[in-house]
Design a protein around this motif. Structure first.
Motif, PDB file in Angstrom:
ATOM      1  N   VAL A  37      41.141  48.617  40.557  1.00  0.00           N
ATOM      2  CA  VAL A  37      42.294  49.602  40.874  1.00  0.00           C
ATOM      3  C   VAL A  37      43.375  48.645  41.387  1.00  0.00           C
ATOM      4  O   VAL A  37      44.682  48.778  41.160  1.00  0.00           O
ATOM      5  CB  VAL A  37      41.691  50.423  41.878  1.00  0.00           C
ATOM      6  CG1 VAL A  37      42.979  51.228  42.565  1.00  0.00           C
ATOM      7  CG2 VAL A  37      40.970  51.289  41.165  1.00  0.00           C
ATOM      8  N   ILE A  38      43.269  47.642  42.549  1.00  0.00           N
ATOM      9  CA  ILE A  38      44.123  47.017  43.057  1.00  0.00           C
ATOM     10  C   ILE A  38      44.874  45.828  42.084  1.00  0.00           C
ATOM     11  O   ILE A  38      46.107  45.959  41.931  1.00  0.00           O
ATOM     12  CB  ILE A  38      43.612  46.057  44.186  1.00  0.00           C
ATOM     13  CG1 ILE A  38      43.147  47.030  45.429  1.00  0.00           C
ATOM     14  CG2 ILE A  38      44.739  45.090  44.623  1.00  0.00           C
ATOM     15  CD1 ILE A  38      42.463  46.327  46.239  1.00  0.00           C
ATOM     16  N   SER A  39      44.116  45.224  41.291  1.00  0.00           N
ATOM     17  CA  SER A  39      44.778  44.529  40.096  1.00  0.00           C
ATOM     18  C   SER A  39      45.673  45.167  39.258  1.00  0.00           C
ATOM     19  O   SER A  39      46.814  44.687  38.736  1.00  0.00           O
ATOM     20  CB  SER A  39      43.850  43.456  39.504  1.00  0.00           C
ATOM     21  OG  SER A  39      42.905  44.380  38.734  1.00  0.00           O
ATOM     22  N   THR A  40      45.088  46.512  38.745  1.00  0.00           N
ATOM     23  CA  THR A  40      45.834  47.074  37.711  1.00  0.00           C
ATOM     24  C   THR A  40      47.324  47.611  38.419  1.00  0.00           C
ATOM     25  O   THR A  40      48.452  47.628  37.775  1.00  0.00           O
ATOM     26  CB  THR A  40      45.048  48.337  37.480  1.00  0.00           C
ATOM     27  OG1 THR A  40      43.866  47.769  36.656  1.00  0.00           O
ATOM     28  CG2 THR A  40      45.809  49.065  36.235  1.00  0.00           C
ATOM     29  N   VAL A 278      52.171  36.800  26.663  1.00  0.00           N
ATOM     30  CA  VAL A 278      52.034  37.850  27.753  1.00  0.00           C
ATOM     31  C   VAL A 278      50.674  38.199  28.387  1.00  0.00           C
ATOM     32  O   VAL A 278      50.259  38.508  29.511  1.00  0.00           O
ATOM     33  CB  VAL A 278      52.815  39.339  27.157  1.00  0.00           C
ATOM     34  CG1 VAL A 278      52.760  40.312  28.452  1.00  0.00           C
ATOM     35  CG2 VAL A 278      54.115  38.869  26.637  1.00  0.00           C
ATOM     36  N   TYR A 279      49.743  38.177  27.136  1.00  0.00           N
ATOM     37  CA  TYR A 279      48.482  38.633  27.712  1.00  0.00           C
ATOM     38  C   TYR A 279      47.975  37.645  28.789  1.00  0.00           C
ATOM     39  O   TYR A 279      47.425  37.873  29.864  1.00  0.00           O
ATOM     40  CB  TYR A 279      47.472  38.475  26.599  1.00  0.00           C
ATOM     41  CG  TYR A 279      46.001  38.825  26.930  1.00  0.00           C
ATOM     42  CD1 TYR A 279      45.545  40.100  27.250  1.00  0.00           C
ATOM     43  CD2 TYR A 279      45.113  37.900  26.895  1.00  0.00           C
ATOM     44  CE1 TYR A 279      44.331  40.122  27.681  1.00  0.00           C
ATOM     45  CE2 TYR A 279      43.707  37.938  27.173  1.00  0.00           C
ATOM     46  CZ  TYR A 279      43.189  39.297  27.533  1.00  0.00           C
ATOM     47  OH  TYR A 279      41.986  39.472  27.790  1.00  0.00           O
ATOM     48  N   LEU A 280      47.925  36.186  28.569  1.00  0.00           N
ATOM     49  CA  LEU A 280      47.497  35.385  29.600  1.00  0.00           C
ATOM     50  C   LEU A 280      48.389  35.437  30.757  1.00  0.00           C
ATOM     51  O   LEU A 280      47.551  35.269  31.880  1.00  0.00           O
ATOM     52  CB  LEU A 280      47.600  34.074  28.926  1.00  0.00           C
ATOM     53  CG  LEU A 280      46.564  33.809  27.872  1.00  0.00           C
ATOM     54  CD1 LEU A 280      47.017  32.074  27.224  1.00  0.00           C
ATOM     55  CD2 LEU A 280      45.178  33.697  28.087  1.00  0.00           C
ATOM     56  N   VAL A 281      49.690  35.613  30.986  1.00  0.00           N
ATOM     57  CA  VAL A 281      50.291  35.639  32.025  1.00  0.00           C
ATOM     58  C   VAL A 281      49.610  36.844  33.053  1.00  0.00           C
ATOM     59  O   VAL A 281      49.861  36.909  34.038  1.00  0.00           O
ATOM     60  CB  VAL A 281      51.829  36.086  31.752  1.00  0.00           C
ATOM     61  CG1 VAL A 281      52.514  36.605  33.071  1.00  0.00           C
ATOM     62  CG2 VAL A 281      52.487  34.719  31.138  1.00  0.00           C
ATOM     63  N   HIS A 282      49.287  38.029  32.292  1.00  0.00           N
ATOM     64  CA  HIS A 282      49.171  38.985  32.970  1.00  0.00           C
ATOM     65  C   HIS A 282      47.697  39.184  33.481  1.00  0.00           C
ATOM     66  O   HIS A 282      47.369  39.335  34.449  1.00  0.00           O
ATOM     67  CB  HIS A 282      49.116  40.352  31.930  1.00  0.00           C
ATOM     68  CG  HIS A 282      48.161  41.634  32.198  1.00  0.00           C
ATOM     69  ND1 HIS A 282      47.014  42.084  31.768  1.00  0.00           N
ATOM     70  CD2 HIS A 282      48.208  42.485  33.176  1.00  0.00           C
ATOM     71  CE1 HIS A 282      46.489  42.883  32.311  1.00  0.00           C
ATOM     72  NE2 HIS A 282      47.165  43.325  33.103  1.00  0.00           N
ATOM     73  N   VAL A 283      46.687  38.489  32.413  1.00  0.00           N
ATOM     74  CA  VAL A 283      45.337  38.485  32.610  1.00  0.00           C
ATOM     75  C   VAL A 283      44.651  37.570  33.576  1.00  0.00           C
ATOM     76  O   VAL A 283      43.735  37.595  34.256  1.00  0.00           O
ATOM     77  CB  VAL A 283      44.467  38.348  31.403  1.00  0.00           C
ATOM     78  CG1 VAL A 283      44.171  37.119  30.821  1.00  0.00           C
ATOM     79  CG2 VAL A 283      42.962  39.125  31.414  1.00  0.00           C
ATOM     80  N   THR A 284      45.338  36.322  33.751  1.00  0.00           N
ATOM     81  CA  THR A 284      44.956  35.397  34.803  1.00  0.00           C
ATOM     82  C   THR A 284      44.992  35.683  36.172  1.00  0.00           C
ATOM     83  O   THR A 284      44.085  35.767  36.754  1.00  0.00           O
ATOM     84  CB  THR A 284      45.697  33.807  34.359  1.00  0.00           C
ATOM     85  OG1 THR A 284      45.251  33.600  32.962  1.00  0.00           O
ATOM     86  CG2 THR A 284      45.141  32.966  35.350  1.00  0.00           C
ATOM     87  N   PRO A 285      46.031  36.326  36.630  1.00  0.00           N
ATOM     88  CA  PRO A 285      46.084  36.513  38.043  1.00  0.00           C
ATOM     89  C   PRO A 285      45.309  37.924  38.299  1.00  0.00           C
ATOM     90  O   PRO A 285      44.732  38.129  39.291  1.00  0.00           O
ATOM     91  CB  PRO A 285      47.798  36.979  38.341  1.00  0.00           C
ATOM     92  CG  PRO A 285      48.350  37.056  36.988  1.00  0.00           C
ATOM     93  CD  PRO A 285      47.413  36.274  36.072  1.00  0.00           C
ATOM     94  N   ASN A 286      45.417  38.650  37.167  1.00  0.00           N
ATOM     95  CA  ASN A 286      44.362  39.967  37.189  1.00  0.00           C
ATOM     96  C   ASN A 286      42.863  39.580  37.415  1.00  0.00           C
ATOM     97  O   ASN A 286      42.403  40.316  38.400  1.00  0.00           O
ATOM     98  CB  ASN A 286      44.426  40.772  35.965  1.00  0.00           C
ATOM     99  CG  ASN A 286      43.863  42.098  35.852  1.00  0.00           C
ATOM    100  OD1 ASN A 286      42.484  41.854  35.665  1.00  0.00           O
ATOM    101  ND2 ASN A 286      44.379  42.996  35.901  1.00  0.00           N
ATOM    102  N   ILE A 287      42.260  38.845  36.780  1.00  0.00           N
ATOM    103  CA  ILE A 287      40.914  38.344  37.083  1.00  0.00           C
ATOM    104  C   ILE A 287      40.918  37.628  38.132  1.00  0.00           C
ATOM    105  O   ILE A 287      39.472  37.944  38.983  1.00  0.00           O
ATOM    106  CB  ILE A 287      40.542  37.421  35.508  1.00  0.00           C
ATOM    107  CG1 ILE A 287      39.031  37.593  35.788  1.00  0.00           C
ATOM    108  CG2 ILE A 287      40.889  36.004  35.809  1.00  0.00           C
ATOM    109  CD1 ILE A 287      38.276  39.022  35.503  1.00  0.00           C
ATOM    110  N   CYS A 288      41.818  37.015  38.530  1.00  0.00           N
ATOM    111  CA  CYS A 288      41.407  36.286  39.993  1.00  0.00           C
ATOM    112  C   CYS A 288      41.471  37.262  40.996  1.00  0.00           C
ATOM    113  O   CYS A 288      40.636  37.178  41.930  1.00  0.00           O
ATOM    114  CB  CYS A 288      42.837  35.211  40.113  1.00  0.00           C
ATOM    115  SG  CYS A 288      42.624  33.884  39.045  1.00  0.00           S
ATOM    116  N   ILE A 289      42.201  38.298  40.939  1.00  0.00           N
ATOM    117  CA  ILE A 289      42.259  39.357  42.109  1.00  0.00           C
ATOM    118  C   ILE A 289      41.128  40.010  41.997  1.00  0.00           C
ATOM    119  O   ILE A 289      40.192  40.187  43.094  1.00  0.00           O
ATOM    120  CB  ILE A 289      43.626  40.486  41.743  1.00  0.00           C
ATOM    121  CG1 ILE A 289      45.117  39.569  41.934  1.00  0.00           C
ATOM    122  CG2 ILE A 289      43.284  41.601  42.779  1.00  0.00           C
ATOM    123  CD1 ILE A 289      46.066  40.355  41.590  1.00  0.00           C
ATOM    124  N   VAL A 290      40.646  40.549  40.718  1.00  0.00           N
ATOM    125  CA  VAL A 290      39.337  41.190  40.638  1.00  0.00           C
ATOM    126  C   VAL A 290      38.231  40.515  41.245  1.00  0.00           C
ATOM    127  O   VAL A 290      37.576  41.121  41.964  1.00  0.00           O
ATOM    128  CB  VAL A 290      39.078  41.620  38.967  1.00  0.00           C
ATOM    129  CG1 VAL A 290      37.724  42.237  38.876  1.00  0.00           C
ATOM    130  CG2 VAL A 290      40.257  42.674  38.575  1.00  0.00           C
TER     131      VAL A 290
END
Length: 313
Positions: A37-40, A278-290
């Motif tokens: 939820v937080i990363s999204t 764009v996917y890598l820019v989005h998903v890298t910090p996303n997975i780090c937060i998760v």
């Protein structure tokens, strides 16, 4: 005789219940939901742009129906200029519901199966193929439960700004779910399910690499495999494992987005890696937060339990 049979049957049911539930820890569900939820909420605009790039068929194609973006920054500026802050968060409701459910269920299933295979001993190391099997099982269970939410998220993210026609307009997540069922039935809920199954390999690769890196690092340091690492170590391992998994399996996401959209019947894929920057820019910090939130919630719960054990003793 009857009492013996009844007692045996009751004992058998109790044994099955114990086998099913003794390795389930609900803090994994809570940790996954929190991280998802937080990363999204923090990174949804990047996810929105990623989906639009995935289904973009090239310049000069259906210009009256879809806006043309020249890059990530241009896309964000265009969406904001037309729809404001609300436009950047179009489709966020099914996204954070889906992300929360998916990460929560995935971590819950993954760690329940993993603990069962370890026979309750968290210090027991598993082989890479076992981590891959666990991740695949957890991914399939999660996908089966959450695919309808991901279809609604994709549809809502592809409701373009004024001037871009759409065959069906959705007022919100609930409205999208109702209209999907009304006009497309169960098949609508499970559009993109087959490439989603292919995408289970993504989670399998990611979690296998993540687990192997943690285990080998701890073994190199002469520590038990369940030793809790530092923030930077978790961030680094989660980022590396995600980038490798994403690069290997990204084409399935393009195919999945195209199958789930409603604007056209076009299903061919001319660029399997369309939108991957764009996917890598989005998903890298996303997975780090998760992963950071997940590890810290589990760590906090573990120490809380240890304190409780100390108090009881």
């Amino acid at each position: 005789m009857d009492k013996t049979v009844t007692s045996s049957t009751s004992g058998g049911k109790g044994f099955l219940r114990a086998m099913m539930f003794q390795h389930m820890r609900w803090e994994y569900l809570a940790a996954g939901v929190s991280g998802g939820v937080i990363s999204t909420l923090a990174l949804h605009p990047l996810d929105l742009v990623k989906i639009r790039f995935q289904v973009h068929e090239g310049y000069g194609v259906a210009l009256t129906r879809r806006p043309q973006y020249q890059g990530l920054i241009h896309a964000l500026k265009s969406i904001f200029s037309t729809g404001g802050f609300q436009g950047l968060y179009q489709g966020v409701t099914p996204n954070f519901v889906g992300a929360g459910m998916s990460w929560g269920l995935y971590f819950f299933f993954y760690n329940s199966i993993k603990t069962w295979m370890q026979e309750g001993n968290t210090k027991k190391a598993l082989a890479a193929k076992e981590h891959m099997l666990i991740a695949a099982e957890a991914g399939l269970l999660t996908l089966a439960l959450t695919n309808p939410i991901w279809v609604t998220k994709t549809r809502m993210c592809l409701q373009y700004e004024a001037g871009a026609a759409s065959s069906t307009q959705y007022k919100g997540m609930l409205d999208a779910l109702v209209k999907l069922w009304k006009y497309e039935g169960i098949r609508g809920y499970y559009k993109g399910f087959v490439p989603g199954i292919l995408g289970i390999a993504h989670g399998a690769i990611q979690f296998t690499l993540y687990e192997e890196m943690k285990n080998r690092y701890n073994q190199h340091k002469g520590r038990s495999i369940d030793y809790r690492l530092g923030t930077l170590e978790y961030l680094g391992m989660s980022a590396v494992s995600k980038i490798i998994a994403a690069t290997c399996t990204y084409p399935y996401q393009v195919l999945r987005s195209r199958l789930q959209e409603q604007h056209s019947t076009y299903e061919g894929v001319r660029g399997f890696y369309k939108g991957i920057p764009v996917y890598l820019v989005h998903v890298t910090p996303n997975i780090c937060i998760v992963f950071m939130i997940y590890e810290y919630v589990i760590n906090w719960k573990t120490w809380q339990n240890k304190d409780a054990w100390t108090d009881d003793s």
